[in-house]
Design a protein around this motif. Structure first.
Motif, PDB file in Angstrom:
ATOM      1  N   LEU A  20       9.974  15.112 -18.818  1.00 36.22           N
ATOM      2  CA  LEU A  20       9.480  13.956 -18.063  1.00 36.22           C
ATOM      3  C   LEU A  20       8.879  14.366 -16.720  1.00 36.22           C
ATOM      4  N   VAL A  21       9.453  15.359 -16.093  1.00 36.29           N
ATOM      5  CA  VAL A  21       8.953  15.797 -14.788  1.00 36.29           C
ATOM      6  C   VAL A  21       7.505  16.302 -14.878  1.00 36.29           C
ATOM      7  N   ASP A  22       7.096  16.765 -16.055  1.00 39.43           N
ATOM      8  CA  ASP A  22       5.731  17.268 -16.257  1.00 39.43           C
ATOM      9  C   ASP A  22       4.812  16.260 -16.940  1.00 39.43           C
ATOM     10  N   SER A  23       5.319  15.095 -17.245  1.00 41.43           N
ATOM     11  CA  SER A  23       4.558  14.144 -18.062  1.00 41.43           C
ATOM     12  C   SER A  23       3.358  13.529 -17.346  1.00 41.43           C
ATOM     13  N   PHE A  24       3.300  13.634 -16.020  1.00 38.94           N
ATOM     14  CA  PHE A  24       2.141  13.078 -15.328  1.00 38.94           C
ATOM     15  C   PHE A  24       0.911  13.960 -15.499  1.00 38.94           C
ATOM     16  N   ASP A  25       1.095  15.134 -16.121  1.00 36.30           N
ATOM     17  CA  ASP A  25      -0.053  15.950 -16.503  1.00 36.30           C
ATOM     18  C   ASP A  25      -0.782  15.319 -17.694  1.00 36.30           C
ATOM     19  N   LEU A  26      -0.116  14.409 -18.393  1.00 38.30           N
ATOM     20  CA  LEU A  26      -0.717  13.682 -19.518  1.00 38.30           C
ATOM     21  C   LEU A  26      -1.468  12.482 -18.935  1.00 38.30           C
ATOM     22  N   LYS A  27      -2.748  12.607 -18.790  1.00 37.45           N
ATOM     23  CA  LYS A  27      -3.554  11.542 -18.194  1.00 37.45           C
ATOM     24  C   LYS A  27      -3.778  10.427 -19.218  1.00 37.45           C
ATOM     25  N   VAL A  28      -3.534   9.199 -18.799  1.00 37.54           N
ATOM     26  CA  VAL A  28      -3.695   8.045 -19.680  1.00 37.54           C
ATOM     27  C   VAL A  28      -4.613   7.053 -18.949  1.00 37.54           C
ATOM     28  N   THR A  35      11.602  11.235  -0.777  1.00 29.45           N
ATOM     29  CA  THR A  35      12.876  11.316  -1.497  1.00 29.45           C
ATOM     30  C   THR A  35      12.668  10.966  -2.964  1.00 29.45           C
ATOM     31  N   TRP A  36      11.905   9.912  -3.211  1.00 29.46           N
ATOM     32  CA  TRP A  36      11.610   9.518  -4.589  1.00 29.46           C
ATOM     33  C   TRP A  36      10.727  10.563  -5.269  1.00 29.46           C
ATOM     34  N   ALA A  37       9.690  11.030  -4.592  1.00 28.57           N
ATOM     35  CA  ALA A  37       8.754  11.985  -5.188  1.00 28.57           C
ATOM     36  C   ALA A  37       9.442  13.297  -5.553  1.00 28.57           C
ATOM     37  N   ASP A  38      10.464  13.673  -4.791  1.00 29.83           N
ATOM     38  CA  ASP A  38      11.180  14.918  -5.056  1.00 29.83           C
ATOM     39  C   ASP A  38      11.964  14.868  -6.370  1.00 29.83           C
ATOM     40  N   ASP A  39      12.322  13.676  -6.826  1.00 32.54           N
ATOM     41  CA  ASP A  39      13.068  13.541  -8.083  1.00 32.54           C
ATOM     42  C   ASP A  39      12.738  12.197  -8.738  1.00 32.54           C
ATOM     43  N   PHE A  40      11.437  11.936  -8.973  1.00 29.24           N
ATOM     44  CA  PHE A  40      11.009  10.632  -9.493  1.00 29.24           C
ATOM     45  C   PHE A  40      11.558  10.333 -10.880  1.00 29.24           C
ATOM     46  N   VAL A  41      11.999  11.369 -11.603  1.00 29.59           N
ATOM     47  CA  VAL A  41      12.548  11.133 -12.934  1.00 29.59           C
ATOM     48  C   VAL A  41      13.883  10.392 -12.825  1.00 29.59           C
ATOM     49  N   GLN A  42      14.744  10.818 -11.911  1.00 27.52           N
ATOM     50  CA  GLN A  42      16.084  10.235 -11.810  1.00 27.52           C
ATOM     51  C   GLN A  42      16.272   9.295 -10.622  1.00 27.52           C
ATOM     52  N   ALA A  43      15.495   9.482  -9.561  1.00 24.73           N
ATOM     53  CA  ALA A  43      15.667   8.663  -8.362  1.00 24.73           C
ATOM     54  C   ALA A  43      15.138   7.254  -8.603  1.00 24.73           C
ATOM     55  N   LYS A  44      15.950   6.283  -8.228  1.00 26.51           N
ATOM     56  CA  LYS A  44      15.522   4.885  -8.362  1.00 26.51           C
ATOM     57  C   LYS A  44      14.701   4.478  -7.145  1.00 26.51           C
ATOM     58  N   VAL A  45      13.655   3.723  -7.407  1.00 26.55           N
ATOM     59  CA  VAL A  45      12.918   3.083  -6.331  1.00 26.55           C
ATOM     60  C   VAL A  45      13.837   1.988  -5.786  1.00 26.55           C
ATOM     61  N   ALA A  96       0.869  -1.173   0.000  1.00 27.60           N
ATOM     62  CA  ALA A  96       0.000   0.000   0.000  1.00 27.60           C
ATOM     63  C   ALA A  96       0.907   1.225   0.000  1.00 27.60           C
ATOM     64  N   TRP A  97       0.548   2.239  -0.777  1.00 31.93           N
ATOM     65  CA  TRP A  97       1.363   3.451  -0.824  1.00 31.93           C
ATOM     66  C   TRP A  97       1.580   4.004   0.572  1.00 31.93           C
ATOM     67  N   GLU A  98       0.558   3.916   1.419  1.00 29.97           N
ATOM     68  CA  GLU A  98       0.678   4.456   2.779  1.00 29.97           C
ATOM     69  C   GLU A  98       1.576   3.600   3.672  1.00 29.97           C
ATOM     70  N   ALA A  99       1.918   2.397   3.235  1.00 20.65           N
ATOM     71  CA  ALA A  99       2.818   1.535   4.013  1.00 20.65           C
ATOM     72  C   ALA A  99       4.295   1.805   3.690  1.00 20.65           C
ATOM     73  N   ILE A 100       4.535   2.566   2.645  1.00 20.04           N
ATOM     74  CA  ILE A 100       5.911   2.908   2.264  1.00 20.04           C
ATOM     75  C   ILE A 100       6.351   4.060   3.163  1.00 20.04           C
ATOM     76  N   GLY A 101       7.560   3.979   3.691  1.00 21.62           N
ATOM     77  CA  GLY A 101       8.057   5.022   4.583  1.00 21.62           C
ATOM     78  C   GLY A 101       7.922   6.407   3.976  1.00 21.62           C
ATOM     79  N   LYS A 102       7.413   7.359   4.768  1.00 21.98           N
ATOM     80  CA  LYS A 102       7.168   8.710   4.252  1.00 21.98           C
ATOM     81  C   LYS A 102       8.435   9.380   3.747  1.00 21.98           C
ATOM     82  N   GLU A 103       9.540   9.226   4.467  1.00 21.16           N
ATOM     83  CA  GLU A 103      10.802   9.835   4.015  1.00 21.16           C
ATOM     84  C   GLU A 103      11.269   9.220   2.705  1.00 21.16           C
ATOM     85  N   GLU A 104      11.205   7.894   2.640  1.00 20.34           N
ATOM     86  CA  GLU A 104      11.623   7.176   1.432  1.00 20.34           C
ATOM     87  C   GLU A 104      10.767   7.584   0.238  1.00 20.34           C
ATOM     88  N   LEU A 105       9.472   7.661   0.458  1.00 20.40           N
ATOM     89  CA  LEU A 105       8.546   8.043  -0.599  1.00 20.40           C
ATOM     90  C   LEU A 105       8.780   9.504  -1.017  1.00 20.40           C
TER      91      LEU A 105
END
Length: 185
Positions: A155-163, A97-107, A86-95
């Motif tokens: 890429l950082v703006d690509s989530f504005d493209l709803k699919v 860190t990824w959200a701040d740079d989801f284009v380059q940051a690896k999960v 569940a997204w809410e089960a992922i550590g807030k800091e870890e999530l």
């Protein structure tokens, strides 16, 4: 040359779960959704490519029979250690860190959005080189990254493209340039 991008139909998973590489089946609405996709498909001869994951491959074979070519590079983003949490089960800091740079940051144990983009565009370039009209049955992240490329959207703006699930996008390729004719139809 035309390329059609088809997102898989609704997956059989509750909302709020992180999944990408996980092999999720389709929801009970599959037959109805697949019929709606089929009604929008153009006539013609196409090379058909699909993610090997069940939610895509099932739609591809329902629409096109056994002429489907699977390609691992058309899989959704690999969310690694986060898959099926569940997204809410992922550590807030870890999530964060990824959200701040989801284009380059690896999960953790997964990949970055940029890595998904690079493998996706490698497939698209190969398809364009062949020159045949094509259909790709794949995932939201893959389609979004192709649309970002075609529209010069960072890429950082690509989530504005709803699919949306079970929707089709059409691209036209001329002299190596990719133009979006429509998306989310």
């Amino acid at each position: 040359m035309e390329i059609y991008l088809i997102r898989h139909t609704t997956p059989a998973i509750e909302s709020g779960i992180c999944y990408g590489f996980s092999d999720i089946d389709v929801a009970d609405t599959f037959e109805t959704e697949a019929a709606a996709v089929k009604a929008k498909l153009p006539e013609g001869d196409f090379d058909v490519y699909s993610s090997p994951l069940l939610r895509c491959h099932k739609l591809a074979t329902t629409l096109f029979g056994d002429k489907v070519i699977t390609d691992e590079r058309l899989k959704e983003m690999n969310f690694g250690a986060w898959e099926m949490l569940a997204w809410e089960a992922i550590g807030k800091e870890e999530l964060q860190t990824w959200a701040d740079d989801f284009v380059q940051a690896k999960v953790p144990q997964g990949e970055s959005y940029e890595e998904l983009y690079l493998r996706t565009m490698a497939v698209v370039e190969e398809i364009i080189e062949k020159g045949n009209n094509a259909v790709l049955v794949t995932h939201g992240g893959v389609i979004r990254s192709i649309l970002a490329h075609a529209t010069n959207t960072p890429l950082v703006d690509s989530f504005d493209l709803k699919v949306q699930y079970g929707r089709i996008s059409q691209l036209q390729v001329e002299n190596g340039d990719i133009k979006v004719i429509f998306y989310n139809s």
